[in-house]
Scaffold this active site. Sequence first.
Site, PDB file in Angstrom:
ATOM      1  N   ASN A  76      47.419  38.487  37.450  1.00 42.96           N
ATOM      2  CA  ASN A  76      47.755  38.262  38.856  1.00 42.96           C
ATOM      3  C   ASN A  76      48.157  36.793  38.967  1.00 42.96           C
ATOM      4  O   ASN A  76      47.305  35.914  38.954  1.00 42.96           O
ATOM      5  CB  ASN A  76      46.530  38.578  39.735  1.00 42.96           C
ATOM      6  CG  ASN A  76      46.749  38.224  41.187  1.00 42.96           C
ATOM      7  OD1 ASN A  76      47.863  37.930  41.616  1.00 42.96           O
ATOM      8  ND2 ASN A  76      45.668  38.257  41.962  1.00 42.96           N
TER       9      ASN A  76
ATOM     10  N   GLY B 295      38.321  32.485  40.698  1.00 41.23           N
ATOM     11  CA  GLY B 295      38.839  31.114  40.636  1.00 41.23           C
ATOM     12  C   GLY B 295      37.760  30.050  40.639  1.00 41.23           C
ATOM     13  O   GLY B 295      38.042  28.874  40.812  1.00 41.23           O
TER      14      GLY B 295
END
Length: 249
Positions: A9, A171
């Site tokens: 992604n 993240g």
Amino acid sequence: MRRKIVAGNWKMNLTRSEAKKLFEEVANLKSDLSCDVYQFVPSLFIADLLDAHLSSPVIGAQNAHPKSNGAFTGEISMHQLKDMGVKAILIGHSERRHFFGETNEFLKEKVDAAISEGLTLFFCCGESLEQRENGNHEQVVISQLKASLFHLPEKDFTNVVIAYEPVWAIGTGKTASSGQANEMHSAIRSAVAGNYSIEVAEKTSILYGGSCKPSNAKELFSKEHIDGGLIGGASLKAEEFEGIINAWK
Ligand code: PGA
């Protein structure tokens, strides 16, 4: 046998030339792939990347509007993506839920649109840190599935991949332990079995996402219910992404 999948992604990263270079580098790994590889790319680059006419990696879009056309300034529809040759779509990513206010009802519309366009849909679900600390994590994730996905008839579920992505791991460099991830994947599989059947549940690929990298992918993928990964940061460098793909070997 369930499909093993590693999907990148890219989010809102890379320039046009960087995107082409990365895509080619990943495509060149294909000779000894041990899993299916997808790349969820910025829609802006889809036409360029499709020009390469490669069967792998499969090109997916990160977002699309459920209506097929109309007055939705700035949006791209799944119908348009399908027409371009896109094969897959991400739905329910936590960044879409949190930064763009996408609700369960809207995600349900997207799920229906993806199925009617014949796109493979990667449905993302996951709890926040607070929800995990309160012990509500399984309930939160199962309710996301019930609200936006489980209305599909069984025959359409063959086009569904589920991605469990704990929000606190995306993240952040914090990965769920393989045990925590496997426990959630097992709960998701049981929910699929309860809503459909054990056969459907056994065939549904459930990916883990959230700071997955070459150093932890093998351990995560060794777990019974983890069928691969949805990879953000580590999908932006071919060698790191390759390290994750190779975790299946
Ligand atoms: P990350 O992102 O691998 O950078 O944590 C995963 C995702 O958001 O799909």
